[in-house]
Design a protein around this motif. Structure first.
Motif, mmCIF file in Angstrom:
data_model
loop_
_atom_site.group_PDB
_atom_site.id
_atom_site.type_symbol
_atom_site.label_atom_id
_atom_site.label_comp_id
_atom_site.label_asym_id
_atom_site.label_seq_id
_atom_site.Cartn_x
_atom_site.Cartn_y
_atom_site.Cartn_z
ATOM 1 N N ARG A 16 0.836 -1.213 0.000
ATOM 2 C CA ARG A 16 0.000 0.000 0.000
ATOM 3 C C ARG A 16 0.862 1.252 0.000
ATOM 4 O O ARG A 16 0.588 2.216 -0.719
ATOM 5 C CB ARG A 16 -0.934 0.006 1.209
ATOM 6 C CG ARG A 16 -2.114 -0.923 1.098
ATOM 7 C CD ARG A 16 -3.136 -0.697 2.217
ATOM 8 N NE ARG A 16 -2.571 -0.810 3.558
ATOM 9 C CZ ARG A 16 -2.446 -1.947 4.233
ATOM 10 N NH1 ARG A 16 -2.837 -3.080 3.701
ATOM 11 N NH2 ARG A 16 -1.942 -1.949 5.453
ATOM 12 N N MET A 17 1.911 1.253 0.828
ATOM 13 C CA MET A 17 2.802 2.420 0.886
ATOM 14 C C MET A 17 3.530 2.615 -0.442
ATOM 15 O O MET A 17 3.680 3.750 -0.906
ATOM 16 C CB MET A 17 3.803 2.246 2.014
ATOM 17 C CG MET A 17 3.212 2.333 3.394
ATOM 18 S SD MET A 17 4.518 2.145 4.636
ATOM 19 C CE MET A 17 3.773 0.971 5.728
ATOM 20 N N ALA A 18 3.970 1.517 -1.050
ATOM 21 C CA ALA A 18 4.689 1.603 -2.328
ATOM 22 C C ALA A 18 3.790 2.173 -3.409
ATOM 23 O O ALA A 18 4.215 3.031 -4.190
ATOM 24 C CB ALA A 18 5.218 0.228 -2.733
ATOM 25 N N VAL A 19 2.547 1.715 -3.454
ATOM 26 C CA VAL A 19 1.604 2.227 -4.458
ATOM 27 C C VAL A 19 1.358 3.716 -4.243
ATOM 28 O O VAL A 19 1.327 4.500 -5.200
ATOM 29 C CB VAL A 19 0.286 1.425 -4.419
ATOM 30 C CG1 VAL A 19 -0.804 2.107 -5.228
ATOM 31 C CG2 VAL A 19 0.522 0.010 -4.930
ATOM 32 N N ASP A 20 1.202 4.121 -2.989
ATOM 33 C CA ASP A 20 0.990 5.537 -2.687
ATOM 34 C C ASP A 20 2.184 6.379 -3.127
ATOM 35 O O ASP A 20 2.017 7.433 -3.762
ATOM 36 C CB ASP A 20 0.734 5.712 -1.189
ATOM 37 C CG ASP A 20 0.504 7.169 -0.821
ATOM 38 O OD1 ASP A 20 -0.433 7.779 -1.376
ATOM 39 O OD2 ASP A 20 1.263 7.694 0.026
ATOM 40 N N LEU A 21 3.381 5.908 -2.835
ATOM 41 C CA LEU A 21 4.581 6.645 -3.227
ATOM 42 C C LEU A 21 4.721 6.698 -4.750
ATOM 43 O O LEU A 21 5.077 7.744 -5.309
ATOM 44 C CB LEU A 21 5.821 6.020 -2.593
ATOM 45 C CG LEU A 21 5.936 6.195 -1.077
ATOM 46 C CD1 LEU A 21 6.991 5.258 -0.508
ATOM 47 C CD2 LEU A 21 6.247 7.642 -0.732
ATOM 48 N N ALA A 22 4.436 5.588 -5.423
ATOM 49 C CA ALA A 22 4.513 5.566 -6.886
ATOM 50 C C ALA A 22 3.497 6.530 -7.492
ATOM 51 O O ALA A 22 3.798 7.232 -8.467
ATOM 52 C CB ALA A 22 4.287 4.148 -7.403
ATOM 53 N N ALA A 23 2.316 6.583 -6.917
ATOM 54 C CA ALA A 23 1.277 7.485 -7.413
ATOM 55 C C ALA A 23 1.687 8.942 -7.274
ATOM 56 O O ALA A 23 1.235 9.803 -8.035
ATOM 57 C CB ALA A 23 -0.039 7.239 -6.673
ATOM 58 N N ARG A 24 2.572 9.219 -6.313
ATOM 59 C CA ARG A 24 3.066 10.583 -6.117
ATOM 60 C C ARG A 24 4.328 10.858 -6.920
ATOM 61 O O ARG A 24 4.960 11.896 -6.763
ATOM 62 C CB ARG A 24 3.295 10.848 -4.634
ATOM 63 C CG ARG A 24 1.965 10.901 -3.869
ATOM 64 C CD ARG A 24 2.122 11.381 -2.461
ATOM 65 N NE ARG A 24 2.553 10.269 -1.605
ATOM 66 C CZ ARG A 24 3.306 10.413 -0.520
ATOM 67 N NH1 ARG A 24 3.731 11.596 -0.148
ATOM 68 N NH2 ARG A 24 3.643 9.366 0.206
ATOM 69 N N GLY A 25 4.685 9.892 -7.795
ATOM 70 C CA GLY A 25 5.779 10.131 -8.722
ATOM 71 C C GLY A 25 7.151 9.687 -8.266
ATOM 72 O O GLY A 25 8.149 10.010 -8.907
ATOM 73 N N HIS A 26 7.241 8.948 -7.181
ATOM 74 C CA HIS A 26 8.539 8.481 -6.700
ATOM 75 C C HIS A 26 9.059 7.334 -7.559
ATOM 76 O O HIS A 26 8.291 6.515 -8.047
ATOM 77 C CB HIS A 26 8.443 8.023 -5.239
ATOM 78 C CG HIS A 26 8.187 9.136 -4.287
ATOM 79 N ND1 HIS A 26 9.202 9.883 -3.731
ATOM 80 C CD2 HIS A 26 7.036 9.658 -3.811
ATOM 81 C CE1 HIS A 26 8.688 10.802 -2.938
ATOM 82 N NE2 HIS A 26 7.372 10.688 -2.971
ATOM 83 N N THR A 27 10.359 7.290 -7.738
ATOM 84 C CA THR A 27 10.986 6.207 -8.490
ATOM 85 C C THR A 27 11.038 4.950 -7.621
ATOM 86 O O THR A 27 10.848 5.014 -6.402
ATOM 87 C CB THR A 27 12.424 6.569 -8.902
ATOM 88 O OG1 THR A 27 13.232 6.656 -7.701
ATOM 89 C CG2 THR A 27 12.486 7.875 -9.684
ATOM 90 N N HIS A 28 11.347 3.816 -8.262
ATOM 91 C CA HIS A 28 11.484 2.564 -7.506
ATOM 92 C C HIS A 28 12.578 2.690 -6.446
ATOM 93 O O HIS A 28 12.425 2.194 -5.327
ATOM 94 C CB HIS A 28 11.781 1.393 -8.445
ATOM 95 C CG HIS A 28 10.694 1.171 -9.446
ATOM 96 N ND1 HIS A 28 10.957 0.935 -10.765
ATOM 97 C CD2 HIS A 28 9.349 1.171 -9.313
ATOM 98 C CE1 HIS A 28 9.816 0.798 -11.411
ATOM 99 N NE2 HIS A 28 8.832 0.940 -10.561
ATOM 100 N N ALA A 29 13.652 3.349 -6.793
ATOM 101 C CA ALA A 29 14.750 3.542 -5.832
ATOM 102 C C ALA A 29 14.302 4.400 -4.656
ATOM 103 O O ALA A 29 14.632 4.105 -3.501
ATOM 104 C CB ALA A 29 15.956 4.170 -6.529
ATOM 105 N N GLU A 30 13.563 5.450 -4.918
ATOM 106 C CA GLU A 30 13.070 6.311 -3.841
ATOM 107 C C GLU A 30 12.084 5.569 -2.948
ATOM 108 O O GLU A 30 12.067 5.755 -1.728
ATOM 109 C CB GLU A 30 12.413 7.563 -4.423
ATOM 110 C CG GLU A 30 13.387 8.500 -5.085
ATOM 111 C CD GLU A 30 12.723 9.605 -5.881
ATOM 112 O OE1 GLU A 30 13.374 10.641 -6.067
ATOM 113 O OE2 GLU A 30 11.563 9.437 -6.340
ATOM 114 N N ILE A 31 11.260 4.729 -3.551
ATOM 115 C CA ILE A 31 10.318 3.920 -2.773
ATOM 116 C C ILE A 31 11.096 2.970 -1.868
ATOM 117 O O ILE A 31 10.784 2.833 -0.689
ATOM 118 C CB ILE A 31 9.356 3.155 -3.698
ATOM 119 C CG1 ILE A 31 8.435 4.151 -4.420
ATOM 120 C CG2 ILE A 31 8.542 2.121 -2.913
ATOM 121 C CD1 ILE A 31 7.652 3.550 -5.569
#
Length: 54
Positions: A16-31
């Motif tokens: 859930r956190m990863a999806v939220d971060l990805a939706a806000r434009g974060h890269t895989h590395a940032e996640i």
């Protein structure tokens, strides 16, 4: 209130956190950095929910 996540609950919570971060434009590395996991694990958390690695 605590931010502690029980071990059995971590995969779904992290997904859930990863999806939220990805939706806000974060890269895989940032996640990965944000969740204290490696980039391949961050990517794996996103695959079941998005069906893509975009």
């Amino acid at each position: 209130m605590s931010d502690y996540v029980e071990p059995d609950d971590r995969p779904s919570a992290w997904a859930r956190m990863a999806v939220d971060l990805a939706a806000r434009g974060h890269t895989h590395a940032e996640i990965g950095d944000a969740l204290c996991i490696d980039e391949p694990t961050a990517l794996a958390l996103l695959l079941p929910t998005t069906g893509s690695v975009a």
